[in-house]
Write an enzyme that holds these catalytic residues in place. Sequence first.
Site, PDB file in Angstrom:
ATOM      1  N   CYS A   7     -21.573 -31.027  17.662  1.00  0.00           N
ATOM      2  CA  CYS A   7     -21.524 -30.348  16.355  1.00  0.00           C
ATOM      3  C   CYS A   7     -20.971 -28.953  16.577  1.00  0.00           C
ATOM      4  O   CYS A   7     -20.297 -28.701  17.585  1.00  0.00           O
ATOM      5  CB  CYS A   7     -22.890 -30.370  15.673  1.00  0.00           C
ATOM      6  N   ASN A  10     -24.711 -26.778  18.257  1.00  0.00           N
ATOM      7  CA  ASN A  10     -25.590 -27.509  19.190  1.00  0.00           C
ATOM      8  C   ASN A  10     -27.058 -27.090  19.040  1.00  0.00           C
ATOM      9  O   ASN A  10     -27.809 -27.060  20.024  1.00  0.00           O
ATOM     10  CB  ASN A  10     -25.120 -27.356  20.650  1.00  0.00           C
ATOM     11  N   CYS A  12     -28.629 -27.787  15.528  1.00  0.00           N
ATOM     12  CA  CYS A  12     -29.182 -28.549  14.390  1.00  0.00           C
ATOM     13  C   CYS A  12     -28.875 -30.048  14.497  1.00  0.00           C
ATOM     14  O   CYS A  12     -29.775 -30.859  14.715  1.00  0.00           O
ATOM     15  CB  CYS A  12     -28.649 -28.012  13.064  1.00  0.00           C
ATOM     16  N   ARG A  13     -27.603 -30.426  14.329  1.00  0.00           N
ATOM     17  CA  ARG A  13     -27.269 -31.848  14.220  1.00  0.00           C
ATOM     18  C   ARG A  13     -27.173 -32.579  15.554  1.00  0.00           C
ATOM     19  O   ARG A  13     -27.784 -33.643  15.741  1.00  0.00           O
ATOM     20  CB  ARG A  13     -25.942 -32.019  13.456  1.00  0.00           C
ATOM     21  N   SER A  14     -26.383 -32.048  16.499  1.00  0.00           N
ATOM     22  CA  SER A  14     -26.165 -32.834  17.727  1.00  0.00           C
ATOM     23  C   SER A  14     -27.411 -32.973  18.607  1.00  0.00           C
ATOM     24  O   SER A  14     -27.583 -34.030  19.229  1.00  0.00           O
ATOM     25  CB  SER A  14     -24.952 -32.321  18.520  1.00  0.00           C
ATOM     26  N   ASP A 123     -23.490 -30.055   7.537  1.00  0.00           N
ATOM     27  CA  ASP A 123     -24.095 -28.945   8.281  1.00  0.00           C
ATOM     28  C   ASP A 123     -25.319 -28.435   7.518  1.00  0.00           C
ATOM     29  O   ASP A 123     -25.196 -27.963   6.390  1.00  0.00           O
ATOM     30  CB  ASP A 123     -23.035 -27.832   8.401  1.00  0.00           C
TER      31      ASP A 123
HETATM   32  P1  4NP Z   1     -25.103 -27.344  13.962  1.00  0.00           P
HETATM   33  O1  4NP Z   1     -25.491 -26.274  12.830  1.00  0.00           O
HETATM   34  O2  4NP Z   1     -23.602 -27.253  14.137  1.00  0.00           O
HETATM   35  O3  4NP Z   1     -25.534 -28.638  13.371  1.00  0.00           O
HETATM   36  O4  4NP Z   1     -25.872 -26.941  15.207  1.00  0.00           O
HETATM   37  C1  4NP Z   1     -25.124 -24.932  12.909  1.00  0.00           C
HETATM   38  C2  4NP Z   1     -25.838 -24.084  13.710  1.00  0.00           C
HETATM   39  C3  4NP Z   1     -25.497 -22.736  13.771  1.00  0.00           C
HETATM   40  C4  4NP Z   1     -24.430 -22.261  13.025  1.00  0.00           C
HETATM   41  C5  4NP Z   1     -23.696 -23.139  12.229  1.00  0.00           C
HETATM   42  C6  4NP Z   1     -24.036 -24.470  12.172  1.00  0.00           C
HETATM   43  N1  4NP Z   1     -24.103 -20.878  13.068  1.00  0.00           N
HETATM   44  O5  4NP Z   1     -23.180 -20.473  12.326  1.00  0.00           O
HETATM   45  O6  4NP Z   1     -24.689 -20.122  13.859  1.00  0.00           O
END
Ligand code: 4NP
Length: 153
Positions: A7, A10, A12-14, A123
């Site tokens: 993602c 790294n 939230c989703r992955s 996201d």
């Molecule tokens: P992820 O979510 O890609 O599912 O881990 C996010 C986590 C952090 C951020 C964006 C999306 N950020 O902008 O810090």
Amino acid sequence: MNVLMVCLGNICRSPMAEGIFRAQAEERNIPFHVDSCGTANYHVGESPDIRSIKKAAEHHVDISTLSGRQFAPHDFDRFDLILTMDQSNFRNVIQKARQPSDRDKVKLILDYVSPNESQEVPDPWYGDEEDFETVYQLLNQAANKFFKHHFNA
Ligand code: 4NP
């Protein structure tokens, strides 16, 4: 089989994808290696987002000990399949491909649920508890289809 979940951050989703696929492989007694990473370096070395840890735990999946890392081109050598959460992650990984066989390893994870529809795991970073539940449900469905498709299990 070695699978890498990707993602943006790294956190939230992955990591949730990593935990769900590991748990489902164990339930099915399938030898399986899974890891996760982000295309960005914002959260390298951090634990998953507390909202992801809580949501996974509600569904009996422990992701509390995972640690954020960034995608690197040598991941193309270490993994058979690279499953991205959304189109932006997909493009960012494809851009790092060194040869056509690298590109062939990269897929959208929801292609296992709805082939050729380019569906994305949204996201949830700016979202609420319900958005994390949506992520869990989508990834759980993807895992079920994945193990059916590759292992008939
Ligand atoms: P992820 O979510 O890609 O599912 O881990 C996010 C986590 C952090 C951020 C964006 C999306 N950020 O902008 O810090």
